[in-house]
Design a protein around this motif. Structure first.
Motif, PDB file in Angstrom:
ATOM      1  N   PHE A 160     -14.557 -23.545 -12.265  1.00  0.00           N
ATOM      2  CA  PHE A 160     -15.080 -24.631 -13.097  1.00  0.00           C
ATOM      3  C   PHE A 160     -16.363 -24.319 -13.855  1.00  0.00           C
ATOM      4  O   PHE A 160     -16.771 -25.130 -14.694  1.00  0.00           O
ATOM      5  N   VAL A 161     -17.013 -23.200 -13.561  1.00  0.00           N
ATOM      6  CA  VAL A 161     -18.317 -22.962 -14.191  1.00  0.00           C
ATOM      7  C   VAL A 161     -18.264 -21.843 -15.231  1.00  0.00           C
ATOM      8  O   VAL A 161     -17.955 -20.691 -14.905  1.00  0.00           O
ATOM      9  N   LYS A 185     -21.388 -30.445 -15.629  1.00  0.00           N
ATOM     10  CA  LYS A 185     -19.956 -30.142 -15.581  1.00  0.00           C
ATOM     11  C   LYS A 185     -19.458 -30.224 -14.150  1.00  0.00           C
ATOM     12  O   LYS A 185     -18.314 -30.603 -13.889  1.00  0.00           O
ATOM     13  N   GLY A 214     -15.970 -37.022 -16.390  1.00  0.00           N
ATOM     14  CA  GLY A 214     -14.999 -35.931 -16.268  1.00  0.00           C
ATOM     15  C   GLY A 214     -15.584 -34.713 -15.591  1.00  0.00           C
ATOM     16  O   GLY A 214     -15.159 -33.585 -15.834  1.00  0.00           O
ATOM     17  N   MET A 268     -16.487 -32.315 -12.273  1.00  0.00           N
ATOM     18  CA  MET A 268     -15.935 -31.964 -10.964  1.00  0.00           C
ATOM     19  C   MET A 268     -16.972 -32.227  -9.884  1.00  0.00           C
ATOM     20  O   MET A 268     -18.149 -31.881 -10.053  1.00  0.00           O
TER      21      MET A 268
END
Lengths: 404, 404
Positions: free
Chosen positions: A117-118, A172, A204, A206
């Motif tokens: 995710f990053v 994020k 949105g 995580m």
């Protein structure tokens, strides 16, 4: 290396930080005199169920058990997956086969989450203080960290919203240890849990839900996990481990994540270590199937409560005038803040000399916050030794003041 | 997921590829009929020294051995580090404490190497064919791959130089399996090894030297490893594992790298899994200290030579007219190329139905090269079954031709 070629390092290596946790424990490892060890987050030696593990090992890893030494399926060995699904049934971490991946401990769960995710430069919100070995993994993918304060109800979610309004940047990923937090011992309240999930849904973002201590509650009411509250939202990536509830050396944990990740998660893990070591997966499977876990947890919870109480009593006796500390309802850690401020990193060497070890507060913030705090692990030391350790800690503080 | 928020995936997830190796072995795992398994690169069940491992386990992991279940030092448990240094003394992989890091198998060694040296878009040269689960790790850091042909002397280093001249781009990292290569079985000649190291030195490129099979030579002359030939150049990052010489499920391997990396390597591993599982480190340490390895390797080498010969004889008998194959001097694999071309991916299902499994050639190239080749593992199947398997493979080819 002066006359040799320069190593062609990747740019992310500039963000591959070590932690004060590591340097403290390295220094501690080199000591040979009697030290009361409040530093590490390991279960006590007597809390490792070696008898049950040896018994299970005799059955699962004996002569002829060659299949236990082969490669495992990347998503985890079926017997462990089945035993774990059954163990979690009816708990707040109940899950399904499509959501489950066995990992090499909780840290690999974090590595998977941050890797998936990053992107470089992405904003990752972390608690302040937090488990910096976890946030270091986010940094290793070149995240930018946003430190969000923690109070007695856990992460101050409102602060997240305010920061986003102020800077115009939303994280994020939000990394949290919601239950018996490392290092503060705080537990995120139900209201905050709901608020966090609403915010994640709105943005949105995580949520990486790192909950290694949740099964070690010894006081208060159980709260639903972020996994349960998320009710299948794909935005919660839950990281769990057997490190604190059986033994850390096993390096067996699991991730509970949206089935939509599917093959991505498998591919990511495959590229990290092919599979989790199979003998330890068989050992944990046998431990769960043998019904050892519930009894083991029941015993540990009683011990940990006694130890926490012993630590709090000793702190009241020796530090009532100059410090305050948290009141965890489970887990391993107490967080002590000194008033007036004491430099706990400088204190560390004096404390070692006095025969007591802890982790300085600035180890738990990438920005070096909390220089006047420290983390004490009460879980791995018997009550008598806890009292002695806290006495020594006070002696170290007095010596530092006398010398300063 | 249609009504739910989209997962905020990192851009690298677009490059997190699965492999035909995985899909082939998954399909294989679901079969219940009798199959001769030339697919996996695991040692044979009878080649896993379960008796010695159980004996060592009784001593190292018994009742009361709680320290064997704690966290280990990130660089590796001292008893294993010491036993390994001693084991390697006098070999082509001899090393020193400052260069040594224990890893979770060879794959974590590759993950460390690519994480430390690959920025998105960097060119990584790989052999063609190569071990695609390894090159997938480079892709997971958004490498761009350059496939370099392999002949009977290993990677065609001259091709690397030509490509660089043609495109003006030099690879940042060169990934090679120099000895008994997976999948081709080829061994890089001494001249090529020197040529590769010279090129790396000239370009300042890192060589990731992945050598899991080197101790399994059963014919020909031993060659110095890239590690030895590099004589301390920082540009060689050597990845080793106990997977093929003791057992893959242990997930214990090591990296030999420039001490200049120092804390970076520790920090990178810390962020991946904290440490390698300690019980298996203790098991391997006991296995090495108990003197079991040399005897075990001697036995395996004899078995593997017999199996390779049985496979070559059977191939000559059944495929002399339509294929050619390599002649490895060690390791696990033969590489078969069909002439005229046969689609080995399409053949796979027919072969499964006939009761034999392999890995299709296109599994070993990110670009899907080698559709007319396949990899056979001779190491894990006894000679009689090898003969039967090769007979079944010919039956599958004949059936494919008859149906086609």
């Amino acid at each position: 290396m002066s006359t040799q070629p320069t190593l062609p390092l990747a740019s992310r290596t500039a963000d591959l930080v070590g932690s004060v946790i590591d340097s403290s424990t390295s220094l501690l490892a080199s000591q040979t005199h009697d030290i009361v060890r409040f530093a590490m987050g390991s279960p006590a030696p007597e809390a490792i169920p070696t008898e049950a593990l040896a018994e299970v090992g005799r059955q699962a890893l004996g002569v002829g058990a060659s299949d236990a030494y082969d490669y495992a399926a990347t998503e985890g060995d079926p017997p462990l997956r089945e035993a774990l699904l059954e163990t979690l049934e009816g708990t707040s971490d109940a899950t399904t086969p499509e959501r489950l991946t066995i990992t090499a401990g909780g840290m690999q769960g974090l590595d998977l989450g941050f890797k998936l995710f990053v992107d470089p430069g992405d904003l990752v919100a972390v608690e302040s203080p937090t488990y910096t070995n976890g946030s270091a993994t986010a940094l290793s993918y070149q995240a930018q960290l946003l430190e969000v304060p923690v109070d007695h109800e856990g992460m101050v979610v409102e602060h997240l919203r305010e920061e986003a309004a102020r800077t115009g940047r939303r994280p994020k990923v939000i990394y949290t240890i919601p239950t018996f937090q490392n290092p503060s011992g705080a537990t995120m309240s139900l209201a905050r849990r709901r608020e966090l999930l609403e915010l994640a849904q709105e943005w949105g973002s995580m949520v990486i839900d790192d909950d290694p201590y949740g099964m070690l509650r010894f006081a208060g009411e159980e709260l639903p996990t972020l996994h349960e509250l998320a009710a299948g939202s794909p935005l919660v990536f839950s990281v769990r481990t057997f490190s604190k509830i059986i033994a850390p050396g096993l390096r067996v944990g699991w991730v509970d994540a949206d089935p939509g990740l599917g093959q991505l998660l498998i591919n990511a893990k495959q590229a990290m270590d092919t599979c989790t070591n199979l003998p330890m997966q068989r050992l944990v499977a046998g431990f769960l199937r043998g019904g050892y876990l519930q009894e083991h947890l029941a015993t540990q919870r009683v011990q940990y409560r006694k130890r926490k109480e012993a630590m709090q009593e000793a702190l009241t006796e020796h530090f009532g005038d100059i410090a305050r500390w948290t009141d965890p309802e489970g887990g391993f850690f107490l967080w002590v803040t000194f008033e007036p401020a004491i430099d706990t990193e400088a204190l560390f060497k004096i404390a070692l000399a006095e025969g007591v070890a802890y982790i300085p507060g600035n180890a738990f913030s990438a920005e070096g916050r909390f220089p006047d705090a420290l983390r004490l692990c009460f879980a791995s030391t018997p009550p008598d030794r806890i009292r002695e350790g806290v006495r020594r800690l006070r002696a170290a503080v007095d010596r530092q003041r006398a010398e300063g």
